[in-house]
Structures are given as structure tokens and as C-alpha cells.
Design an enzyme around this catalytic site. Sequence first.
Site, PDB file in Angstrom:
ATOM      1  N   HIS A 123       0.813  -1.219   0.000  1.00  0.00           N
ATOM      2  CA  HIS A 123       0.000   0.000   0.000  1.00  0.00           C
ATOM      3  C   HIS A 123       0.847   1.269   0.000  1.00  0.00           C
ATOM      4  O   HIS A 123       0.332   2.347  -0.291  1.00  0.00           O
ATOM      5  CB  HIS A 123      -0.985  -0.004   1.184  1.00  0.00           C
ATOM      6  N   ASP A 143       0.220  -7.689   1.324  1.00  0.00           N
ATOM      7  CA  ASP A 143       0.510  -6.263   1.488  1.00  0.00           C
ATOM      8  C   ASP A 143       2.024  -6.032   1.553  1.00  0.00           C
ATOM      9  O   ASP A 143       2.515  -5.219   2.329  1.00  0.00           O
ATOM     10  CB  ASP A 143      -0.171  -5.674   2.722  1.00  0.00           C
ATOM     11  N   SER A 199       4.917   2.968   7.672  1.00  0.00           N
ATOM     12  CA  SER A 199       4.554   1.772   6.914  1.00  0.00           C
ATOM     13  C   SER A 199       5.714   1.303   6.052  1.00  0.00           C
ATOM     14  O   SER A 199       6.309   2.089   5.319  1.00  0.00           O
ATOM     15  CB  SER A 199       3.346   2.050   6.020  1.00  0.00           C
TER      16      SER A 199
END
Length: 472
Positions: A114, A144, A219
Amino acid sequence: MNTLKVTLFISFLLSGACGSISAANTVDRPKLIPQARQEATLSYAPVLKKVAPAVVNIYTIQHQKVALPNSPLLDDPFFKQFFERAYPEYDHEQISLGSGVIVNKEGYILTNYHVIENADLIQIALADKRQFIAKPIVMDKRTDLALLKIDGKGEFPYLSVSVQEDLEVGDLVLAIGNPFGIGQTVTHGIISALARSQEGINDFNSFIQTDAAINPGNSGGALVTTDGRLVGINTAIYSRSGGSMGIGFAIPTPLAISVIDSLKTGGHIIRPWLGLDVAPITIKTIGALGLEYPQGVLVKSVYPGGPGEKAGIKAGDVIAAIDEKEIDDKAAFDYRIAITPVGQKATVKIFRQGEVRTLPIQFSKPPEGSDPLPFVIKGITPLQGAKLRILSPALALDLGLNPMKEGVVIAEVEKEGVATRLGLLRGDILVSVNKKSVNTKKEAIALLQNKESSWNLVLKRGNKLFDLQIKG
């Protein structure tokens, strides 16, 4: 791109005493004055000097077309021409932040899917201030996770991906990343929980939970132990404010092995397979299965000729453990399969009609379909821009579908096609066209090539059917 937010409702019931501290542990010890700086300093600096150079900041740029303003004047050709000259379409630049970890000396970077999804340009900043362009090599929405390659020469600092499963709740960990784009930042905490299941982050729902502060921009960053092992990729937070509330989630690094190993197969991820369709066990079903409490997963069906059938597993069996690792629920079952290499042999503990059995099994490569190349739908049709394929166990696993499913599936959707504008997605199964069922790709192509004044499409997405009525 920014750290995902997960809304959780957690309640804790604390009861009882934790025991008493023995008198031996409370004996007064003499208080000593430190004689050297080393005696008074507790620091993570040594381990950070080792690991921090391998953690990078990621900046992505996405170009978005901004259309003409809505106006009834645009219905008139004269005014439309005027507006097109005065307000040509222009690019809007959206910049997002993230982090990544270099995982080998050639400059391959592990990060979250993402973080770089839909990025037109990916720029990498190393801890030593060097900057590079990076290109996506492997992108896996199911985990992911994504793998990038630095566009540069020479060797790069890197961290090896740990495959050990020796983490325990209470272990100290460090989170390294680029929160809010302010630059590389380190926070510390403990492992708060393991195998935490959170819907909506990836398909395997087994995460490391930590109270080390993780914020937007973290992230894709590293979660490391105090001895410098990379054990997780920071991925998501629970937050009501947008910042850290002490509940962060990281993808365990064993799940990244298949993504990294795909470099050996041209970027194609080969997912292990047992040929079993399983369901969770609930309070309502434990009595019929002869269990005292919900544990394991129930085998619903067995793929003919698959690893499960060869091992002797039957529909109605309860799988309780794989290689002595307990299977608490379906998420644990899916995770255990996902992190096991293709070709590896294991033992499966099952319950069958009140008996406990242990069966040998081998994790295998799932069967490929007979049509490796998708058919692209063109012409005036609601599926224009969709790429159709026949489902196979291998394709179903790539799409996150049940490997037992059959039929015609949308394998890809082009950005500019009619199918995209109608909201059709990769993984949608085409059930029927104009009330005629679709079982083969040939049938789908024939039905979609007809010139119709209106269309009725039935598609299956997950466990739901969608009925689309479209005028030609």
C-alpha cells in the site's frame, strides 16, 4: 501509502493476583556508584548502528488527471471548445510517504504494497542521505508486501530477513521508519501480542502487535529485535487521532520469504498448497465434532489428487496442528501454509471421529490453468478492458480466492476501460451474461461479442452476487 488505520474494540478483564514476590528477591542490595560511563549507560545505539543504515525513506509521486469543471455550458460544442482551451486537463501531483528495508546487497527493498500502490515515481532516501529512484519488481496485494530495486550501482547496507519463529510476548523490539516524513526515527517497545488477527490489512490476518510508537510514514519500516534481527514490517496502527496510541501491527517476516524468493522465478510468487477447503469451528459445531472447545479447522472438501488427498485427509476431519504448531483458527491455518516452502514435508495432526491421527503431508505447487494468457475484452461491451481467464488453483491463490472455485474470472482490469468505470475488480467471477450462464472462456467471449442494446451481468465477489443492469 500512509499507514493503514484499523478500528478495534478491545476490552480487558483483569482479575486475581499475579502471585507474591519472594523475600529473597527483596533483600537489600548495596547501592554502588558507577566507576565508568559504560556502567551507567543502557543504550540501543550499538544495534542501531548495525541496522539503521538498511532502513530507507520512501517518497512516491502519483499523477492524477483533473477533469474539466462540471457545467451545463459544456453541453454546447462551442462552449466546450472554449473551456477545453481555457482549462486543459492537467496533472495533479500527489506525494506520499513511507519506509522500506533493504534486504540484500544488490539493493532490493522490502516495503508494504500500500506504500507504493499506483505510484508513478518512487524515490528512495538512504540513511546516509544518498537518493535513488527505485522500480517495483514484485507487488503482492495478498500479503501487502512489495519488493523494489534501487536504480544504482554498488553494494548497499542490508538486513537479512529472519525466518525464526521464536518471538514471545514481552520481548523488546525497535521500530524504525520515517513518521510524518520528518526523517529516520527509532522508537522502542515490547511485543504486545502474536498472531493478532486484523481484517482488511492483508489476506493472512496474523500480525505482530507492538506498543512501539508507529505513525503515518512508518509503513514498510523495520521491526527489529535488540540483537538486530528483522522480524517484522511495520504496517498498520489502531488510532482515533491519526497518531500512535500504542497499538501497532507488523507483518511477520516469514510471510515475506515467498515474495523475496519470487526473484528466482521472474517475479512470480509460487504459493504453497495443500488442496484443502476448510472452515472455522464455532461454539455451535464443537459438540457434533466431539471437541471440548473451538480448536483447529474443519475440512469441507479435498481436491482430487492434491496433497491433502494423498496424505489421507478426508472431508469432516479436524486439523488441529501442522508440524506440532497448534492451529487455533482459519487465520492460523492460512498463515501456516503461507510461510511453508513448496516441497517441504510436514506432519498434520487431525481429529477423526474421536480419534487423534498424525499424517505426513508435502506442501506442493498448485496446478496451473490451461490458459496462461488472459483474453482481453475489446469493443463496445461492459467488460471492455477486462482480462478473462479460467480459474485454476494457482490463479485462485494469486487472486485470494478459494482454490476449489471454478469458472471464468477477471484476472486484470485495465485502468481506462469500461470495466473499471463500472467498478469491476480483479477477482470478480463472471456468472452469467444476459441470463445465460458462463462456464468457459469461450462461452464468455461469444456472449460478449454480441451487439446488445442492454446488458445484464451477474458477477460473484467473495460470497456476494452482483446483478448489473447496463443500457447499451
